[in-house]
Design an enzyme around this catalytic site. Structure first.
Site, short mmCIF file in Angstrom:
data_model
loop_
_atom_site.label_atom_id
_atom_site.label_comp_id
_atom_site.label_asym_id
_atom_site.label_seq_id
_atom_site.Cartn_x
_atom_site.Cartn_y
_atom_site.Cartn_z
N SER A 120 0.83 -1.20 0.00
CA SER A 120 0.00 0.00 0.00
C SER A 120 0.87 1.25 0.00
O SER A 120 1.66 1.45 -0.90
CB SER A 120 -0.97 -0.02 1.19
N LYS A 172 -23.04 16.41 6.99
CA LYS A 172 -21.99 16.99 7.85
C LYS A 172 -21.45 15.99 8.86
O LYS A 172 -20.30 16.07 9.25
CB LYS A 172 -22.56 18.22 8.58
#
Length: 309
Positions: A120, A172
């Site tokens: 990764s 949000k």
């Protein structure tokens, strides 16, 4: 001479002796500190090969990226070896280190050497190197991005606890730790992850000079052994630092006799914990002590349980 005068003179002599021993003690402590930790000091410039050792979880570290970038202008550093033994880390941390190494690679030879794991973000930071070495059993690749999350609304209901959130918009508080993710929120977060994934894939395509479509075929999150990665074009050769030094001498004219100097930053705390450990501890504490989940917590990290799915 009076007794009082004698006492005053004795006191002055005693103070001078104490001052002498105090100064001597300070100098001794300074000498010991210099001997133990003097590697942080600016060394006398002489030709060498720099070695950047990246171990553990990769997080964004300003001082480290600055130190790496500075190698590009260090005329005494004739090449850079990036030694990697890491399962990955944050996407932003891998990107920052990748870009710093890429700046060095524009000015002098860079070679990457993979240890047991370079997956990764650990693979990401190897991409700017002109040549990548891996062991046959190295675990590398795992090209992808994940955004871990979770929620405990069921447990809260059992405990009789309710959560109320006043927010400016419907997205949000996505993701939320106290309520299930909405379909809209899931779609938006998936879009974020895929955008970072596209950035990662582009890095691989540019670094390895591969077609984007081919990289996407390989970038399904799985890890590869070093031997598999070499056949797929993700690494260049099997070997370690000795083979990397031989290549630098043969292909780039960097003498094997040059000494290797490690890139070091930070003070005693960072040396005891390690830069990655300190960054990970900081990230953990921020997550635990904060009231919400962190949207900047996207990771390019190899997780065996996910890779097997």
């Amino acid at each position: 001479m009076s007794l009082e005068t004698d006492l005053l003179m004795d006191r002055r002599r005693l103070k001078r002796r104490l001052l002498f021993w105090r100064v001597l003690a300070v100098l001794a402590v300074a000498a010991c500190a210099l001997a133990l930790f003097g590697r942080n000091a600016v060394p006398i410039a002489r030709d060498h090969v720099a070695r950047l050792s990246v171990t553990g979880v990769i997080t964004e570290q300003r001082k480290l990226t600055e130190a790496v970038t500075a190698l590009g202008d260090d005329s005494s550093a004739k090449a850079l070896i990036v030694s990697i033994d890491s399962p990955g880390g944050s996407v932003a941390g891998g990107e920052a280190l990748h870009d710093a190494i890429a700046k060095v690679a524009k000015k002098k030879p860079v070679v990457a050497v993979m240890g047991g794991t370079a997956a990764s973000a650990g693979y990401m930071i190897a991409l700017p190197a002109a040549r990548i070495y891996a062991r046959e059993a190295t675990l590398t690749g795992s090209i992808g991005v994940l955004l871990p999350t979770g929620e405990i609304s069921g447990l809260l209901r059992m405990l009789g606890i309710t959560d109320e959130t006043i927010k400016s918009g419907p997205l949000k508080d996505e993701p939320s730790f106290t309520r299930p993710m909405t379909e809209q929120g899931r779609a938006v977060l998936q879009e974020l992850v895929m955008d970072m994934y596209d950035q990662f894939v582009t890095m691989v395509a540019d670094g390895r000079q591969m077609d984007l479509a081919r990289v996407r075929e390989l970038a399904d999150g799985r890890a590869y052994t070093g031997r598999q990665a070499m056949k797929l074009g993700l690494v260049d050769a099997i070997g370690g630092e000795a083979e990397a030094r031989s290549w630098l001498a043969r292909a780039k004219g960097v003498p094997e006799a040059l000494p290797v100097r490690d890139v070091r930053i930070g003070g005693l705390r960072q040396r005891l914990l390690g830069d990655s450990a300190e960054g990970l501890l900081s990230t953990f504490l921020k997550t635990v002590l904060s009231q919400g989940l962190r949207l900047d917590g996207a990771w390019a990290v190899w997780q065996p349980s996910i890779s097997r799915d």
